[in-house]
Design a protein around this motif. Sequence first.
Motif, PDB file in Angstrom:
ATOM      1  N   ILE A  14       0.827  -1.205   0.000  1.00 47.49           N
ATOM      2  CA  ILE A  14       0.000   0.000   0.000  1.00 47.49           C
ATOM      3  C   ILE A  14       0.859   1.251   0.000  1.00 47.49           C
ATOM      4  N   ILE A  15       1.935   1.235   0.810  1.00 46.90           N
ATOM      5  CA  ILE A  15       2.793   2.417   0.873  1.00 46.90           C
ATOM      6  C   ILE A  15       3.431   2.687  -0.484  1.00 46.90           C
ATOM      7  N   LEU A  16       3.889   1.616  -1.132  1.00 41.63           N
ATOM      8  CA  LEU A  16       4.532   1.779  -2.433  1.00 41.63           C
ATOM      9  C   LEU A  16       3.549   2.336  -3.456  1.00 41.63           C
ATOM     10  N   LYS A  17       2.327   1.806  -3.418  1.00 42.74           N
ATOM     11  CA  LYS A  17       1.328   2.281  -4.366  1.00 42.74           C
ATOM     12  C   LYS A  17       1.010   3.750  -4.107  1.00 42.74           C
ATOM     13  N   LEU A  18       0.935   4.075  -2.819  1.00 47.14           N
ATOM     14  CA  LEU A  18       0.661   5.466  -2.468  1.00 47.14           C
ATOM     15  C   LEU A  18       1.765   6.361  -2.994  1.00 47.14           C
ATOM     16  N   TYR A  19       2.984   5.887  -2.829  1.00 45.48           N
ATOM     17  CA  TYR A  19       4.140   6.678  -3.269  1.00 45.48           C
ATOM     18  C   TYR A  19       4.104   6.875  -4.775  1.00 45.48           C
ATOM     19  N   THR A  20       3.779   5.807  -5.492  1.00 40.57           N
ATOM     20  CA  THR A  20       3.853   5.866  -6.950  1.00 40.57           C
ATOM     21  C   THR A  20       2.718   6.677  -7.550  1.00 40.57           C
ATOM     22  N   TYR A  21       1.525   6.374  -7.095  1.00 46.01           N
ATOM     23  CA  TYR A  21       0.366   6.994  -7.755  1.00 46.01           C
ATOM     24  C   TYR A  21      -0.077   8.289  -7.102  1.00 46.01           C
ATOM     25  N   GLY A  22       0.371   8.511  -5.900  1.00 49.56           N
ATOM     26  CA  GLY A  22      -0.109   9.687  -5.188  1.00 49.56           C
ATOM     27  C   GLY A  22      -1.422   9.371  -4.502  1.00 49.56           C
TER      28      GLY A  22
END
Lengths: 766, 766
Positions: free
Chosen positions: A423-431
């Motif tokens: 989830i953190i990575l996705k948040l980082y990537t997509y905003g």
Amino acid sequence: MNLYLAATYIRDARYGRNGQFETDDNSVRLYNLYNHWLPKGVAYFFILLLLALAIFEKPAVPGLEIEYYVTMPMEVICLIVIGSRLFHLRRFSPGKTFYSDKKNLVVMATMIVVVIDMISYIALVNSGQAMYAYRWSRPLRALLLVNITEGRQIRRAFRNIRRTLPDILNVLVLFFLSIALFALMALKIFERRPELRLYTDDSPYFKHYGDIYFQLYVLVTTANSPDIMMPAFDSNKWFSLFFIVYLVVCLYLFMSIILAVIYKNYRKHLKNEIKKSVFIKRFKLLRAFDELKEQVEGKSVVTEKTWNAVMKEVLPNRTHVYYSLLWMVLDKDVNGYIDKKMFLQVADLLNVEVSEVRNQKHLIEKYYPHIYNSSISIAVRQVVMHKFFRYFFDLAIVVNAFFIGFNLDEAEWFFLSVFTCEIILKLYTYGFREFCRRFWNIFDFIVISAAFIATVIEAALEELQYSRETLDVLLVLRILRLLKLVGSIDRFKIIIGTLTNIAPSMFTYGGVLFVFYYVFAIIGMEVWGTMLSGDPNVSFCNNSNLNGSEFARDHYCNNNFSDILTAFVLLFELMVVNQWHDILWYFFSAWARLYFVAFHLLVVIVVLNIFLAFILEAFMLESSLSTGKFSNAVEEKIKEMGMWVSKKPLQEQLPVEHVQIEAPQSVLVDNIEVHPSPTPPPAENETAEAADVVPEMKERRPRADTGLRFRIARRGTRKTEILLQRMFESELLHEEGQEMPTTENEIEEMEPEEIRPTPLTLDNVT
Amino acid sequence: MNLYLAATYIRDARYGRNGQFETDDNSVRLYNLYNHWLPKGVAYFFILLLLALAIFEKPAVPGLEIEYYVTMPMEVICLIVIGSRLFHLRRFSPGKTFYSDKKNLVVMATMIVVVIDMISYIALVNSGQAMYAYRWSRPLRALLLVNITEGRQIRRAFRNIRRTLPDILNVLVLFFLSIALFALMALKIFERRPELRLYTDDSPYFKHYGDIYFQLYVLVTTANSPDIMMPAFDSNKWFSLFFIVYLVVCLYLFMSIILAVIYKNYRKHLKNEIKKSVFIKRFKLLRAFDELKEQVEGKSVVTEKTWNAVMKEVLPNRTHVYYSLLWMVLDKDVNGYIDKKMFLQVADLLNVEVSEVRNQKHLIEKYYPHIYNSSISIAVRQVVMHKFFRYFFDLAIVVNAFFIGFNLDEAEWFFLSVFTCEIILKLYTYGFREFCRRFWNIFDFIVISAAFIATVIEAALEELQYSRETLDVLLVLRILRLLKLVGSIDRFKIIIGTLTNIAPSMFTYGGVLFVFYYVFAIIGMEVWGTMLSGDPNVSFCNNSNLNGSEFARDHYCNNNFSDILTAFVLLFELMVVNQWHDILWYFFSAWARLYFVAFHLLVVIVVLNIFLAFILEAFMLESSLSTGKFSNAVEEKIKEMGMWVSKKPLQEQLPVEHVQIEAPQSVLVDNIEVHPSPTPPPAENETAEAADVVPEMKERRPRADTGLRFRIARRGTRKTEILLQRMFESELLHEEGQEMPTTENEIEEMEPEEIRPTPLTLDNVT
């Protein structure tokens, strides 16, 4: 030109409200207050409180019993709130409409009856006649839920049921006649055979005509399926033929026909309801137009100035830029005014979601651009966007499922951190904003954080040897994480997507079921509430009549009416139908049979079949909509003008893989999954308005090209009701010549178009 | 110009046959012989005989066992007959088509396998290895029924099922995943609670994951509905929430979705099938046209002379007058020829019933006119035609029902004679032909004469103290008379009318069910045939393992696989679903579970839902057809030319009350209830041809105005399939430009129009 009044009409049209009110300023203001979410919420709260009183009144849920001198004042408060809401309605309603509206009369009558019941109850208890004191008005409370203006959807479902009943009645009468005929045959066949007069447990088999009739009725519910046949079957195998023919005719054929008739009528009434809401929309808009119109070149039109003024009333939170944008769509030939025909599309236009299109910068990019755009960061984002990233986590879920299944709790923290990382990575990537746009991301987020919290609490509680009930709840939350798996398979997403589309309407049927459950539960509690004890230490459920009965043998003692929650569970078991004759064995009086046949007919045969018809129609609709026939005039126009967020058809609702990492944000905008448009159903929907007001609108001035774009929901993510309106709108447009109902009450009472067969009366039956 | 060949094509078009044959005379003659009812009937007889052998083979129905050296020669004869029919087909089939047709290959492969099985069985038995000798090929016999050309309708239903399966598969996988998730939750919740590890009868509760999974699957069938919940519910009432949520999701939601998906696909495939039969019709007619065409004024046309010649081949039993009548309809502009477009309507035209319109004289009127026209006779007829005559007999039926119910057998003869009188009077008044035109009259006639015969035999037998079994059958016949009541209430007639319309298709689903039953029954008999004894004198069904089991307690011993009839009854009980886990308690091995889950999925979830979809569609069709949109070009033309029997809309299907008694016959013709048109379904239907050949045509020369009229069936009495063709025909006409499939095989294998989602494979699941 009364802007405030016109704005009220436009809002009504937008939300499909059909309120009637006097047009003086004071009444309009009262009307708007009436539709405000706060008074509505308060009314709902007190109605639910009133219904919830059944938990505390005798027979109460164990441990929660409150004496009547406490519950009654609460009841009175609830009634006062409901009454004052009714009074509020009365204040702004035009003279006759309030009293000619059946639902208001029902609410008032119910309140009077409840008050009489309360007074007589107090009188009886205090005069020492407590054994005769029943709170017999309690089932009526459900009527308040149905008939209060807020219960619109439920009322509509009830109207549908009421209108379908006459048509089912024919089939039902034929059905009951068939059972009668089969019962007569069974009587004739089995009465000559004394060896067949006993069940295997020596209870009498097919005692008399009434008993046979009831047994055969139970057989249609399949509850006594092989048992009723076995004595005859043991004596002669050919007797099975009788039961097979019976089941084929009465179960497979008649039940199918009943569903077919219900489905047919459901579609008929659905069309009518939709037509009605389209009429309401137009009617309100016409009124608004009449308020706003000016004479330009001999035509009645609305000018841009008036438009901006009225929009300020309708949507005070939006900027002038938004109003201009809407105007651009409406005033296509740029002559400074719109005519009546265009004005009728305002409601649809307002329901199209508008959002700001701009290169949205990631928060990190904004504040730490050198970090976000470093090569490591780009590599990370590239990895996250790769499809193997997704495959890896899908695999992780499956592995996790096995670990949970085999009780390998040690790995629990590992999996949890893996998913949190995801989830953190996705948040980082997509905003954050992009992340939240995708339903399944939010779903993951909620599921994982719930599991995270659950695991933390669990770890803490294990130290303290806390109650297992709490742990169970947390455990379930942990397992729910596996639902991620469903979200990771595309073709399941489609099914789930359809389900989420129709979920609001499904809750309506939940409400209808609740009303029936409540009425039946209260009646059951009053009549049979004290007959049984579920205490496992007492033999035969504390009722010596049950000695040796199947009921006691199966340990069904807890299936009783001792409190409302247990009664609900019991009614649910009856709805599932299996074993109901055993569950109810202990009170097989004629009245009890009537009670359960009524419940079965109403809930299982009518309501569940209507629910089934609804699901069928929703799925059929999905398929006919995928052909793309029903696009809306407003949407067409927006597309023509190029003022919409273009969306390439997304083959899959996955992280966009074909996006070049060089400029992820700018391209992403064109490829983002579309947030389902919050176009509200015609019923009042407060949250929709809130959702429309995108907060950043207020903070930032849009740029020269307005920066605003319309966001058109993809097919499949639109609300079913909106789609239905579209479907029939084309048909309605063809009937322009036809006169429209002129008052709101006429619309409300509109009958389905097709002529219904004359109802079954004694005259035409014989 | 090959008239014989053209006539064959026209007949094919008329009956919707899709046979392929070489066009040399010999092949065409063989093809026509192949479609003759006699060889067809013989083939059917031997297939049914082959299937019926299961009654006599071990394990046989008690008392009917025949040794293998008797049944096997019979089996060989059956195979020879089927083989020779296949050889017949091979003789006239064009080279490749025979071997490229999957159904022929399946039949041949099945026959080879059966022969191998027989040889190995004989070898094993004669080499003393009888314990290893199984007739394992027997379930394959059902394949012959499906794949022989005669099983066309059943094959179509199977194709529908096969095509629907991939779409249901998505939902089913999601469904099984949901159960898996719920089972995991149940495992986690209940494994911590040792007090919950036992059922009330001390059998283990929720033993392990597999057991929980199966129990939850059974719960979806509702068979173990409250029982599985009770231990948890007794321990904590909130546990019921788990089961309620489970049932709402997996029973109410998923089962509804499965029905919706099936319904959606059913409609899609239905359209495709209908399109296919329209294509076949056109294709065959085009071929016939090519055979018959001549060049007139530069156009390819068919002349009247050719027409009369070919009609003599197609309908040798009809007169020249009939051919001329048809020609008049086709050649509207009276130029002596018809073009291709008109010729394509020949099949529809031939399917319109034609009857002679003339003042039909009552037989009595013909031979004793002075009696028939006497004032007494006229008075009698007046009475019979009065509505009170009907009311009186309706009342008599109700009274009769009470007499039967209360065992007042003395009045039996009275009622019987009353009803016999009714029939005689009606026959006298309306004449035999008119009487027979009305379905309910024939129904009455059959029911009453059956009851009459039954009562006579009963009276005779009572003297002789005959077996009660015979009496039971007669008794049922007597009670069936009460069905007259249903026929006397109009609104029930409508429902029954719809049912009789769709009855032929319902029998198709009966055939499909039979195939599944047969396969499952034979497998069950081979595996579990000898495990149980139904003998009531043996305790625990002759199986000591059953000591104390619920199975023995409920006296389910007769629910076993000891012979094929019992197995069918058992499978029917499983189809009804209730108690199936108890019925199958005694062989709860993993294989048995698989067997029953397979049966449940295939029969209950797939076949029964498709049947339900069929009923739904049939009812929806009725309602959309009542709008009258789908009238046929041919019918329009006949009406235009005034060449049809005019029928005033009959408000009720009752004896016509407004007919003046002065000239009852001549007016009656205009008011008679229309005999349902025997337009045959596209499948081969021999009786239809026979029905069309009205016998009096041959005897009497029609008068100058030809005396022939077309009889157009009322809406509602038409065959569903014909109606469906109409529905889609308009759509097909719009697609004229589109290329038609050119060979018969292409038509047979046509895929539905809509693009189906890619099937679920390992690749796109992960």
